[in-house]
Design an enzyme around this catalytic site. Structure first.
Site, PDB file in Angstrom:
ATOM      1  N   ARG A 253       0.823  -1.210   0.000  1.00  0.00           N
ATOM      2  CA  ARG A 253       0.000   0.000   0.000  1.00  0.00           C
ATOM      3  C   ARG A 253       0.849   1.248   0.000  1.00  0.00           C
ATOM      4  O   ARG A 253       0.504   2.250  -0.650  1.00  0.00           O
ATOM      5  CB  ARG A 253      -0.945  -0.030   1.199  1.00  0.00           C
ATOM      6  CG  ARG A 253      -1.955  -1.181   1.101  1.00  0.00           C
ATOM      7  CD  ARG A 253      -2.682  -1.433   2.382  1.00  0.00           C
ATOM      8  NE  ARG A 253      -3.542  -0.312   2.749  1.00  0.00           N
ATOM      9  CZ  ARG A 253      -4.132  -0.206   3.949  1.00  0.00           C
ATOM     10  NH1 ARG A 253      -3.890  -1.130   4.865  1.00  0.00           N
ATOM     11  NH2 ARG A 253      -4.902   0.801   4.229  1.00  0.00           N
TER      12      ARG A 253
ATOM     13  N   HIS B   4     -19.248  10.137   3.458  1.00  0.00           N
ATOM     14  CA  HIS B   4     -19.588   8.788   3.925  1.00  0.00           C
ATOM     15  C   HIS B   4     -21.099   8.668   4.014  1.00  0.00           C
ATOM     16  O   HIS B   4     -21.768   9.543   4.578  1.00  0.00           O
ATOM     17  CB  HIS B   4     -18.966   8.531   5.294  1.00  0.00           C
ATOM     18  CG  HIS B   4     -19.226   7.166   5.821  1.00  0.00           C
ATOM     19  ND1 HIS B   4     -18.550   6.052   5.372  1.00  0.00           N
ATOM     20  CD2 HIS B   4     -20.113   6.724   6.742  1.00  0.00           C
ATOM     21  CE1 HIS B   4     -19.008   4.984   5.997  1.00  0.00           C
ATOM     22  NE2 HIS B   4     -19.966   5.365   6.829  1.00  0.00           N
TER      23      HIS B   4
ATOM     24  N   THR C  18      -8.842  11.648   8.801  1.00  0.00           N
ATOM     25  CA  THR C  18      -7.765  11.416   9.767  1.00  0.00           C
ATOM     26  C   THR C  18      -7.364   9.951   9.644  1.00  0.00           C
ATOM     27  O   THR C  18      -8.049   9.176   8.965  1.00  0.00           O
ATOM     28  CB  THR C  18      -8.266  11.702  11.201  1.00  0.00           C
ATOM     29  OG1 THR C  18      -9.398  10.857  11.452  1.00  0.00           O
ATOM     30  CG2 THR C  18      -8.678  13.162  11.365  1.00  0.00           C
TER      31      THR C  18
HETATM   32  C1  GRF Z   1     -21.295   7.423  -2.343  1.00  0.00           C
HETATM   33  O1  GRF Z   1     -22.484   6.931  -1.758  1.00  0.00           O
HETATM   34  C2  GRF Z   1     -20.327   7.800  -1.247  1.00  0.00           C
HETATM   35  O2  GRF Z   1     -20.946   8.257  -0.045  1.00  0.00           O
HETATM   36  C3  GRF Z   1     -19.651   6.504  -0.993  1.00  0.00           C
HETATM   37  O3  GRF Z   1     -19.482   5.906  -2.262  1.00  0.00           O
HETATM   38  C4  GRF Z   1     -20.540   6.358  -3.123  1.00  0.00           C
HETATM   39  C5  GRF Z   1     -19.883   6.915  -4.368  1.00  0.00           C
HETATM   40  O4  GRF Z   1     -20.805   7.264  -5.316  1.00  0.00           O
HETATM   41  N1  GRF Z   1     -18.396   6.645  -0.300  1.00  0.00           N
HETATM   42  P1  GRF Z   1     -20.343   8.095  -6.631  1.00  0.00           P
HETATM   43  O5  GRF Z   1     -19.197   7.349  -7.271  1.00  0.00           O
HETATM   44  O6  GRF Z   1     -19.927   9.468  -6.187  1.00  0.00           O
HETATM   45  O7  GRF Z   1     -21.569   8.107  -7.477  1.00  0.00           O
END
Ligand code: GRF
Length: 197
Positions: A66, A110, A142
């Site tokens: 990574r 998120h 973070t």
């Molecule tokens: C979204 O629901 C975001 O909250 C999550 O992954 C999804 C990505 O959707 N982390 P997109 O690729 O922006 O349509």
């Protein structure tokens, strides 16, 4: 001074489109690069069609290394010299080493009302728990996954016949309002909380 924004994604890029479309007129920032961790991320095609510079660093050739993947990602980002990095559906968990290099200027969206439901499958877990309210959160990144300072939240009511897909679709609509609203404030140096609706 106009702030430079790089957007990292892994999938279709609907949040990237919402962010990029919002950065016009008197907005204090402009997109300078859209990156993905694979060449076939649908969001890259959308960004190219919008006329933005795009690139990708495929994580697969790095196997489990990574740090090496992140060094390549970091090097490419530094070429664009962004002031702010927006994770928008970027599905690689970043190590502490990478996060420390961008801490205080890297945001993530998120699909839950953090601190509830960190990690994956947030909609199914909220339904299984019988939540009446759900939503999404924009936070600073973070080293601890999905734990950084919260900059914005949007709520949606959970409906009796909701499935994870129907709930996800309504949350995504709010994501496309919340992330641009938070970015506009953050790019102006304002970390005050955005709440929607
Ligand atoms: C979204 O629901 C975001 O909250 C999550 O992954 C999804 C990505 O959707 N982390 P997109 O690729 O922006 O349509």
């Amino acid at each position: 001074m106009t702030r430079r924004v790089a957007i990292l994604l892994s999938g279709g890029g609907s949040n990237m489109v919402a962010l990029a479309r919002s950065m016009t007129g008197d907005h204090p920032a402009r997109p300078v690069l859209v990156m993905a961790n694979s060449a076939d991320a649908g969001g890259l095609d959308k960004a190219r069609a919008m006329g933005f510079e795009t690139d990708y660093v495929d994580h697969r050739p790095f196997g489990g290394d990574r740090a090496a993947f992140e060094d390549a990602l970091h090097a490419r980002l530094m070429q664009a010299a962004p002031d702010i990095v927006c994770l928008a559906g970027f599905m690689r968990v970043l190590t502490e080493g990478f996060v420390r290099r961008w801490q205080g200027r890297m945001l993530n969206i998120h699909p839950s009302l953090l601190p509830k439901y960190r990690g994956l499958h947030t909609h199914a877990r909220a339904l299984a728990a019988g939540e009446s309210l759900h939503g999404c959160t924009v936070h600073e990144v973070t080293p601890e996954l999905d734990e950084g300072p919260i900059l914005g939240q949007a709520t949606v009511a959970v409906l009796p016949d909701d499935t994870p897909d129907t709930l996800a679709a309504r949350v995504l609509v709010m994501e496309h309002q919340l992330y641009p609203a938070v970015l506009r404030r953050f790019a102006a140096g304002d970390r005050s909380l955005v709440t929607l609706p």
